[in-house]
Design a protein around this motif. Structure first.
Motif, PDB file in Angstrom:
ATOM      1  N   ALA A 344      51.518  55.021 108.503  1.00 26.20           N
ATOM      2  CA  ALA A 344      52.929  55.414 108.566  1.00 26.20           C
ATOM      3  C   ALA A 344      53.442  55.788 107.176  1.00 26.20           C
ATOM      4  CB  ALA A 344      53.761  54.295 109.167  1.00 26.20           C
ATOM      5  N   GLY A 345      53.136  54.955 106.172  1.00 26.36           N
ATOM      6  CA  GLY A 345      53.554  55.264 104.813  1.00 26.36           C
ATOM      7  C   GLY A 345      52.902  56.534 104.302  1.00 26.36           C
ATOM      8  N   MET A 346      51.649  56.720 104.631  1.00 22.83           N
ATOM      9  CA  MET A 346      50.921  57.916 104.211  1.00 22.83           C
ATOM     10  C   MET A 346      51.546  59.163 104.823  1.00 22.83           C
ATOM     11  SD  MET A 346      48.318  58.855 102.395  1.00 22.83           S
ATOM     12  CE  MET A 346      47.173  60.231 102.241  1.00 22.83           C
ATOM     13  N   GLN A 347      51.841  59.106 106.100  1.00 21.93           N
ATOM     14  CA  GLN A 347      52.431  60.255 106.780  1.00 21.93           C
ATOM     15  C   GLN A 347      53.811  60.589 106.221  1.00 21.93           C
ATOM     16  OE1 GLN A 347      52.278  59.035 110.879  1.00 21.93           O
ATOM     17  NE2 GLN A 347      50.054  59.344 111.039  1.00 21.93           N
ATOM     18  N   ALA A 348      54.597  59.550 105.918  1.00 16.82           N
ATOM     19  CA  ALA A 348      55.935  59.793 105.361  1.00 16.82           C
ATOM     20  C   ALA A 348      55.838  60.483 104.006  1.00 16.82           C
ATOM     21  CB  ALA A 348      56.689  58.472 105.238  1.00 16.82           C
ATOM     22  N   ALA A 349      54.907  60.017 103.165  1.00 13.63           N
ATOM     23  CA  ALA A 349      54.744  60.620 101.845  1.00 13.63           C
ATOM     24  C   ALA A 349      54.238  62.058 101.963  1.00 13.63           C
ATOM     25  CB  ALA A 349      53.783  59.781 101.004  1.00 13.63           C
ATOM     26  N   CYS A 350      53.274  62.279 102.833  1.00 13.88           N
ATOM     27  CA  CYS A 350      52.712  63.636 102.986  1.00 13.88           C
ATOM     28  C   CYS A 350      53.746  64.594 103.565  1.00 13.88           C
ATOM     29  CB  CYS A 350      51.468  63.585 103.864  1.00 13.88           C
ATOM     30  SG  CYS A 350      50.043  62.827 103.062  1.00 13.88           S
ATOM     31  N   LYS A 351      54.594  64.094 104.454  1.00 14.13           N
ATOM     32  CA  LYS A 351      55.651  64.952 105.002  1.00 14.13           C
ATOM     33  C   LYS A 351      56.627  65.354 103.909  1.00 14.13           C
ATOM     34  CE  LYS A 351      59.186  65.109 108.620  1.00 14.13           C
ATOM     35  NZ  LYS A 351      59.834  64.363 109.742  1.00 14.13           N
ATOM     36  N   ALA A 352      56.994  64.406 103.051  1.00 12.11           N
ATOM     37  CA  ALA A 352      57.907  64.714 101.949  1.00 12.11           C
ATOM     38  C   ALA A 352      57.269  65.667 100.953  1.00 12.11           C
ATOM     39  CB  ALA A 352      58.332  63.419 101.255  1.00 12.11           C
ATOM     40  N   ALA A 353      55.951  65.538 100.765  1.00 13.19           N
ATOM     41  CA  ALA A 353      55.253  66.397  99.809  1.00 13.19           C
ATOM     42  C   ALA A 353      54.789  67.709 100.434  1.00 13.19           C
ATOM     43  CB  ALA A 353      54.049  65.648  99.233  1.00 13.19           C
ATOM     44  N   LYS A 354      55.016  67.854 101.760  1.00 13.08           N
ATOM     45  CA  LYS A 354      54.585  69.050 102.497  1.00 13.08           C
ATOM     46  C   LYS A 354      53.065  69.254 102.396  1.00 13.08           C
ATOM     47  CE  LYS A 354      58.985  71.540 102.270  1.00 13.08           C
ATOM     48  NZ  LYS A 354      59.762  70.375 101.794  1.00 13.08           N
ATOM     49  N   ILE A 355      52.332  68.149 102.579  1.00 14.65           N
ATOM     50  CA  ILE A 355      50.869  68.180 102.598  1.00 14.65           C
ATOM     51  C   ILE A 355      50.428  67.751 103.990  1.00 14.65           C
ATOM     52  CG2 ILE A 355      48.745  67.198 101.635  1.00 14.65           C
ATOM     53  CD1 ILE A 355      50.298  66.681  99.062  1.00 14.65           C
ATOM     54  N   GLU A 356      49.711  68.607 104.686  1.00  8.38           N
ATOM     55  CA  GLU A 356      49.360  68.345 106.075  1.00  8.38           C
ATOM     56  C   GLU A 356      47.939  67.794 106.207  1.00  8.38           C
ATOM     57  OE1 GLU A 356      49.900  71.860 108.361  1.00  8.38           O
ATOM     58  OE2 GLU A 356      52.072  71.971 108.021  1.00  8.38           O
ATOM     59  N   GLY A 357      47.795  66.879 107.157  1.00  6.13           N
ATOM     60  CA  GLY A 357      46.472  66.422 107.570  1.00  6.13           C
ATOM     61  C   GLY A 357      45.777  65.440 106.656  1.00  6.13           C
ATOM     62  N   LEU A 358      46.440  64.942 105.631  1.00  2.88           N
ATOM     63  CA  LEU A 358      45.788  64.018 104.703  1.00  2.88           C
ATOM     64  C   LEU A 358      45.847  62.600 105.263  1.00  2.88           C
ATOM     65  CD1 LEU A 358      44.416  63.771 101.920  1.00  2.88           C
ATOM     66  CD2 LEU A 358      46.676  63.281 100.959  1.00  2.88           C
ATOM     67  N   THR A 359      44.697  61.928 105.298  1.00  3.94           N
ATOM     68  CA  THR A 359      44.604  60.567 105.816  1.00  3.94           C
ATOM     69  C   THR A 359      44.314  59.592 104.678  1.00  3.94           C
ATOM     70  OG1 THR A 359      42.217  60.734 106.179  1.00  3.94           O
ATOM     71  CG2 THR A 359      43.658  61.455 107.984  1.00  3.94           C
ATOM     72  N   PRO A 360      44.473  58.280 104.915  1.00  5.93           N
ATOM     73  CA  PRO A 360      44.108  57.313 103.871  1.00  5.93           C
ATOM     74  C   PRO A 360      42.664  57.462 103.414  1.00  5.93           C
ATOM     75  CG  PRO A 360      45.469  56.235 105.516  1.00  5.93           C
ATOM     76  CD  PRO A 360      45.183  57.616 106.039  1.00  5.93           C
ATOM     77  N   HIS A 361      41.746  57.716 104.349  1.00 10.62           N
ATOM     78  CA  HIS A 361      40.352  57.898 103.924  1.00 10.62           C
ATOM     79  C   HIS A 361      40.195  59.204 103.152  1.00 10.62           C
ATOM     80  CE1 HIS A 361      36.110  56.873 104.022  1.00 10.62           C
ATOM     81  NE2 HIS A 361      35.855  58.147 104.248  1.00 10.62           N
ATOM     82  N   GLY A 362      41.092  60.161 103.397  1.00 11.49           N
ATOM     83  CA  GLY A 362      41.055  61.405 102.631  1.00 11.49           C
ATOM     84  C   GLY A 362      41.314  61.171 101.147  1.00 11.49           C
ATOM     85  N   LEU A 363      42.000  60.074 100.802  1.00 15.28           N
ATOM     86  CA  LEU A 363      42.220  59.750  99.389  1.00 15.28           C
ATOM     87  C   LEU A 363      40.916  59.350  98.720  1.00 15.28           C
ATOM     88  CD1 LEU A 363      45.570  57.734  99.621  1.00 15.28           C
ATOM     89  CD2 LEU A 363      45.242  60.158  99.073  1.00 15.28           C
TER      90      LEU A 363
END
Length: 442
Positions: A344-363
């Motif tokens: 949930a936190g990851m999705q919120a940050a990616c939405k604000a940064a306009k970065i699509e499809g990034l997952t925690p394992h993607g880090l």
């Protein structure tokens, strides 16, 4: 010994006098057949004849459970054993063992997959990690419990992929059963079904090696068929990764999260390249501020030490210590004491940064990919991330102490922060103390 013709009435009237320890009544119809009674116990049929110079007494069974004709036939069988030179006591023991084996086989044939699965989890728990054991529990969970999220609006938890197989008798699990299961699961949750299939194949292999269950499974593992593999397909390679030019927006969005624990967690996940649960499971005992190291429990070596880099150390030291909670990324509301799902936190940050499809394992994938810009030795990156060495020289000849890893890891962190626009302020005292002070660029 006085003998009488056994009848139902005579047997019912026979009893042991209260002043004697035991009493006997012998049958005139079959030599050696008798009844033994005690003041307190129920009368039992016995057989007693001479064998090899002795007269062993063998209990046939309770009078209440055996009819007279059946008891006489068993006595005749024992006499035939003696006539053939066989000890009737050994023959009885062998017969009892055979009967027990038959009953055990019958019980085993009725065992369900769920019953054997429970035994499997208990047996393997000692050699599995906590996460792997929990995965097996989730794969077979029944579902149907009230829930407020993660159920696509149904309001009830969803049964695990393997739950549909738990009610089958183990003996009924055939290739066609597994193929039908795979075809159904592939329609709604192909990825989790692939994991379930791998676990189920391992379970059936365990059954084939287990004395109690090996007769209930086919010689060829029924989960290993071409049709099952084709139904679930192959897992596509993941490619979600942060680009160098996205670092600034991603860090800005993550640092702006309202939850400081989640913010620190996501940043440290990227800056260490660790697996998601490896960072979640960090405890305060794993953080060594004196020697600047983190102890991480991984699935390859069991445990590894990586450098505690300056910015990561700063993030950790700002986190709150919850009373009696050992976890670094603690949660006052989570059942396990720490945050459990960072999506949930990851999705919120990616939405604000306009970065699509990034997952925690993607880090974790991003950490490895971004180090290519710095030409960091591959073995160094693998050791920090907890990957197995891929060459003989790495396995047997290259030993990198923590201070050598620190040189490269601090360089990686510094470069990422520079790309993110996070200024690093240094002064003489900070440099001498091997510490850096970081602040958000204005």
């Amino acid at each position: 010994m006085a003998r009488v013709n056994f009848t139902t009435g005579r047997l019912a009237a026979f009893a042991c006098p209260p002043d004697k320890a035991q009493a006997f009544l012998w049958d005139s119809g079959v030599t050696g057949l008798g009844i033994r009674a005690t003041p307190r116990g129920a009368p039992s049929y016995i057989f007693q004849r001479e064998f090899q110079g002795k007269s062993p007494r063998i209990t046939i069974g309770a009078v209440a459970n055996w009819s007279i004709p059946r008891a006489r036939e068993r006595a005749r069988e024992m006499q035939r054993d003696i006539d053939q030179g066989r000890d009737p006591r050994l023959v009885k023991a062998e017969r009892q063992a055979e009967d027990e084996a038959t009953r055990a086989a019958a019980r085993s044939a009725e065992l369900t997959v769920g019953q054997v699965w429970a035994h499997y989890l208990v047996d393997r728990k000692a050699v599995w990690g906590i996460r792997h054991h929990d995965d097996h529990l989730k794969l077979a969970k029944p579902g149907g419990e009230r829930a407020t999220r993660g159920t696509r609006g149904r309001g009830l938890t969803i049964a695990g992929p393997l739950y549909a197989l738990m009610g089958f008798r183990l003996a009924d699990v055939t290739a066609s059963v597994v193929e039908a299961w795979a075809a159904k699961e592939a329609k709604t949750r192909q990825s989790s079904a692939r994991l379930a299939l791998r676990c189920f194949k391992a379970f059936l292999n365990w059954c084939a090696e287990h004395e109690e269950y090996k007769t209930q499974v086919p010689l060829v593992n029924p989960a290993k068929t071409r049709r099952t593999r084709e139904a679930l397909g192959k897992a596509a390679a993941k490619s979600d990764v942060l680009l160098k030019e996205q670092l600034a927006e991603w860090f800005r969005a993550v640092r702006a999260l309202q939850a400081p624990v989640m913010s620190a967690y996501l940043q440290i996940l990227l800056l260490t390249g660790a697996r998601r649960t490896e960072i979640l499971d960090l405890t305060w005992k794993d953080v060594d501020t004196r020697w600047k190291s983190l102890t991480i429990r991984d699935k390859v070596e069991g445990e590894r030490k990586i450098p505690l880099t300056p910015y990561t150390a700063q993030l950790i030291t700002t986190l709150p210590h919850l009373k009696k909670n050992p976890f670094v990324f603690a949660s006052a509301t989570a059942k396990g004491g720490r945050i459990t799902d960072p999506r949930a936190g990851m999705q919120a940050a990616c939405k604000a940064a306009k970065i699509e499809g990034l997952t925690p394992h993607g880090l974790r994938r991003s950490f490895k990919s971004l180090t290519e810009w710095l030409e960091i030795p591959t073995g160094v990156v693998a050791q920090i991330m907890g990957h197995k060495p891929s060459a003989t020289a790495e396995k047997h000849y290259t030993v990198r102490p923590l201070d050598m890893l620190r040189v490269h890891h601090e360089r990686i962190e510094l470069w990422m922060l520079e790309q993110a626009g996070i200024e690093i302020e240094r002064d003489a005292a900070a440099i001498n103390g091997n510490e850096v002070s970081l602040s958000r660029a204005g």
